[in-house]
Design a protein around this motif. Sequence first.
Motif, PDB file in Angstrom:
ATOM      1  N   GLY A  59       0.752  -1.289  -0.040  1.00 30.22           N
ATOM      2  CA  GLY A  59      -0.011   0.038   0.015  1.00 30.22           C
ATOM      3  C   GLY A  59       0.770   1.217   0.087  1.00 30.22           C
ATOM      4  O   GLY A  59       0.372   2.344   0.275  1.00 30.22           O
ATOM      5  N   MET A  60       2.172   1.098  -0.448  1.00 27.99           N
ATOM      6  CA  MET A  60       3.005   2.158  -0.499  1.00 27.99           C
ATOM      7  C   MET A  60       3.325   2.986   0.707  1.00 27.99           C
ATOM      8  O   MET A  60       3.954   3.951   1.024  1.00 27.99           O
ATOM      9  CB  MET A  60       2.451   3.444  -1.243  1.00 27.99           C
ATOM     10  N   LYS A  61       3.107   2.186   2.136  1.00 28.97           N
ATOM     11  CA  LYS A  61       3.847   2.575   3.384  1.00 28.97           C
ATOM     12  C   LYS A  61       5.429   2.851   3.305  1.00 28.97           C
ATOM     13  O   LYS A  61       5.872   3.828   3.869  1.00 28.97           O
ATOM     14  CB  LYS A  61       3.458   1.652   4.589  1.00 28.97           C
ATOM     15  N   SER A  62       5.992   1.782   2.629  1.00 29.50           N
ATOM     16  CA  SER A  62       7.288   1.942   2.773  1.00 29.50           C
ATOM     17  C   SER A  62       7.791   3.126   1.868  1.00 29.50           C
ATOM     18  O   SER A  62       8.949   3.892   2.007  1.00 29.50           O
ATOM     19  CB  SER A  62       8.411   0.707   2.161  1.00 29.50           C
ATOM     20  N   SER A  63       7.346   3.312   0.638  1.00 25.46           N
ATOM     21  CA  SER A  63       7.535   4.581  -0.250  1.00 25.46           C
ATOM     22  C   SER A  63       7.547   5.916   0.503  1.00 25.46           C
ATOM     23  O   SER A  63       8.329   6.753   0.320  1.00 25.46           O
ATOM     24  CB  SER A  63       6.781   4.392  -1.508  1.00 25.46           C
ATOM     25  N   LEU A  64       6.487   5.890   1.210  1.00 21.71           N
ATOM     26  CA  LEU A  64       6.054   7.076   1.749  1.00 21.71           C
ATOM     27  C   LEU A  64       7.068   7.334   3.196  1.00 21.71           C
ATOM     28  O   LEU A  64       7.213   8.384   3.119  1.00 21.71           O
ATOM     29  CB  LEU A  64       4.503   7.161   2.451  1.00 21.71           C
ATOM     30  N   SER A  65       7.409   6.444   3.581  1.00 25.72           N
ATOM     31  CA  SER A  65       8.251   6.741   4.813  1.00 25.72           C
ATOM     32  C   SER A  65       9.648   7.049   4.561  1.00 25.72           C
ATOM     33  O   SER A  65      10.292   7.878   5.102  1.00 25.72           O
ATOM     34  CB  SER A  65       8.433   5.119   5.733  1.00 25.72           C
ATOM     35  N   LEU A  66      10.084   6.694   3.237  1.00 28.62           N
ATOM     36  CA  LEU A  66      11.365   7.049   2.672  1.00 28.62           C
ATOM     37  C   LEU A  66      11.274   8.390   2.002  1.00 28.62           C
ATOM     38  O   LEU A  66      12.046   9.037   2.145  1.00 28.62           O
ATOM     39  CB  LEU A  66      11.616   6.051   1.435  1.00 28.62           C
ATOM     40  N   VAL A 233       0.628   8.880  17.978  1.00 24.07           N
ATOM     41  CA  VAL A 233       0.186   9.229  16.460  1.00 24.07           C
ATOM     42  C   VAL A 233      -0.376   7.971  15.888  1.00 24.07           C
ATOM     43  O   VAL A 233       0.666   7.134  15.637  1.00 24.07           O
ATOM     44  CB  VAL A 233       0.864   9.989  15.794  1.00 24.07           C
ATOM     45  N   ILE A 234      -1.460   7.744  15.153  1.00 18.11           N
ATOM     46  CA  ILE A 234      -1.784   6.652  14.402  1.00 18.11           C
ATOM     47  C   ILE A 234      -2.117   7.142  12.970  1.00 18.11           C
ATOM     48  O   ILE A 234      -3.294   8.066  13.069  1.00 18.11           O
ATOM     49  CB  ILE A 234      -2.711   5.494  14.923  1.00 18.11           C
ATOM     50  N   LEU A 235      -1.810   6.867  12.011  1.00 12.89           N
ATOM     51  CA  LEU A 235      -2.223   6.961  10.522  1.00 12.89           C
ATOM     52  C   LEU A 235      -2.614   5.853   9.546  1.00 12.89           C
ATOM     53  O   LEU A 235      -2.069   4.753  10.007  1.00 12.89           O
ATOM     54  CB  LEU A 235      -0.991   7.962   9.692  1.00 12.89           C
ATOM     55  N   THR A 236      -3.630   5.899   9.174  1.00  2.00           N
ATOM     56  CA  THR A 236      -4.074   4.930   8.257  1.00  2.00           C
ATOM     57  C   THR A 236      -3.785   5.047   6.591  1.00  2.00           C
ATOM     58  O   THR A 236      -3.930   6.276   6.428  1.00  2.00           O
ATOM     59  CB  THR A 236      -5.562   4.546   8.622  1.00  2.00           C
ATOM     60  N   LEU A 237      -3.241   4.268   6.120  1.00  8.62           N
ATOM     61  CA  LEU A 237      -3.033   4.517   4.564  1.00  8.62           C
ATOM     62  C   LEU A 237      -3.679   3.584   3.816  1.00  8.62           C
ATOM     63  O   LEU A 237      -3.620   2.476   4.120  1.00  8.62           O
ATOM     64  CB  LEU A 237      -1.545   4.404   4.292  1.00  8.62           C
ATOM     65  N   GLY A 238      -4.577   3.952   3.199  1.00 11.68           N
ATOM     66  CA  GLY A 238      -5.538   3.005   2.241  1.00 11.68           C
ATOM     67  C   GLY A 238      -5.641   3.391   0.696  1.00 11.68           C
ATOM     68  O   GLY A 238      -5.390   4.632   0.286  1.00 11.68           O
ATOM     69  N   PRO A 239      -6.147   2.526  -0.050  1.00 10.06           N
ATOM     70  CA  PRO A 239      -6.358   2.972  -1.415  1.00 10.06           C
ATOM     71  C   PRO A 239      -7.719   3.889  -1.663  1.00 10.06           C
ATOM     72  O   PRO A 239      -8.600   3.949  -0.837  1.00 10.06           O
ATOM     73  CB  PRO A 239      -6.594   1.666  -1.951  1.00 10.06           C
ATOM     74  N   MET A 240      -7.787   4.424  -2.770  1.00  9.84           N
ATOM     75  CA  MET A 240      -8.990   5.185  -3.252  1.00  9.84           C
ATOM     76  C   MET A 240     -10.127   4.199  -3.332  1.00  9.84           C
ATOM     77  O   MET A 240     -10.040   3.261  -4.137  1.00  9.84           O
ATOM     78  CB  MET A 240      -8.533   6.008  -4.520  1.00  9.84           C
ATOM     79  N   THR A 241     -11.339   4.473  -2.719  1.00 11.64           N
ATOM     80  CA  THR A 241     -12.319   3.763  -3.056  1.00 11.64           C
ATOM     81  C   THR A 241     -13.164   4.059  -4.346  1.00 11.64           C
ATOM     82  O   THR A 241     -12.946   5.391  -4.730  1.00 11.64           O
ATOM     83  CB  THR A 241     -13.261   3.788  -1.891  1.00 11.64           C
TER      84      THR A 241
END
Length: 398
Positions: A59-66, A233-241
């Motif tokens: 879900g692009m978590k790693s790309s976003l964190s980088l 802090v908690i963030l959720t990363l998800g696809p476009m519905t």
Amino acid sequence: MDGSNRNAAGDTPTMSPQPADLWVDDQDWIEGDIPRRPWIAPGYALRKALTVIVGPPGGMKSSLSLAWAVSLALGKPHGRFDPQTTAPVVIYNVEDDENEQRRRLSAVLRQFDAMPADIKGRVIRTGPKKVGTLVVRTDDGIVAETTAFANLKRIVTENKARLVIIDPLVELHNVDENDNTAIRAVLAELRAFAVAEDVAIIVMHHTRKGAAANAGDPEIGRGASAIIGAARVILTLGPMTEDDAKAFGLPTDRKARSNYVRLDDGKANYSGVDDAAWFEKILYTLDNGETVPAAVPWQPPSAKMASLEDLAALARAIENGHPSGEPWSPKLSGEGRAIRPLLEEHGFVGAAAQKAVMAKLAADYSVVEAKFKTRVSRNKVIGLRIGCKPDAEWLNDA
């Protein structure tokens, strides 16, 4: 408590001994002297605290964190991630090796118009050669750090890092992830590390299998609820519905939607809950010929504002009725007499724009919903009218 006791005479206060293991404060204070919270990036990363990003695999978590790592290293914002300073970052990744990290970072650097040399000594990547566990619970129930954790701490200290990114949580321990007590102990070790080193820690965490993509819901994360309690802090990363795509007037097919992800606040103890931040998956071609995606901040299209000419034209069309000869339906869908195709023809694409213009038509032109009988089936259905127009067998609402 007032921090004092009376002596035997009952009139002279004496200070109570302060407990060695607790801090106690009963004094007044000056608001302007209270230190500001040590945000590295407001709402995202706070020193001495944990941030957890919850999202599905791939879900692009790693790309976003980088991207955030590069943002802090260069002192340049990435969307709403707005670093308050520049500082070194340490990335501990259990899933990607050295070359994969370089591929991903190469794509990230392109959006900052930067080169690998610009983050040399500023974004430090590390990971296990074998098992990546940082915290273990022994057979006698004692929670202890591994040699890998000790080495990670040393790397952070030596490089004077202010942000540590750890990816993913499931690989960091050997306890049952549904055991609240065990998970709480694991996260306590990470939190103690954050406090001791004065760093912000961002941890990547996977969603539960079959979990619905409920934006901003921290409960979609795998494992024990103690994870929610331990993070600041908690963030959720998800696809476009599909609903998201419709609201923006974008194609609703899965392939098109897969190019976008949304980041939502799931828990923000020290900041307000904001609207979703959006990212587009952009493919970059590296010098070695490979194509690698990166998460690039994306702004959804703005809803069109209705002009006087737009409203007048739409009002005339509603008066004339649907091409079938019956009134337009107020439904924002593609079926039958639905008004959506007419609105799209006039440039109002997406649910937000269409709802806004319909509200404007109701206010300025008295467009209302009313019942009428269809000419063929004689069914009672809902249509749009202005006064008694278009011509139809309108029924008394009563």
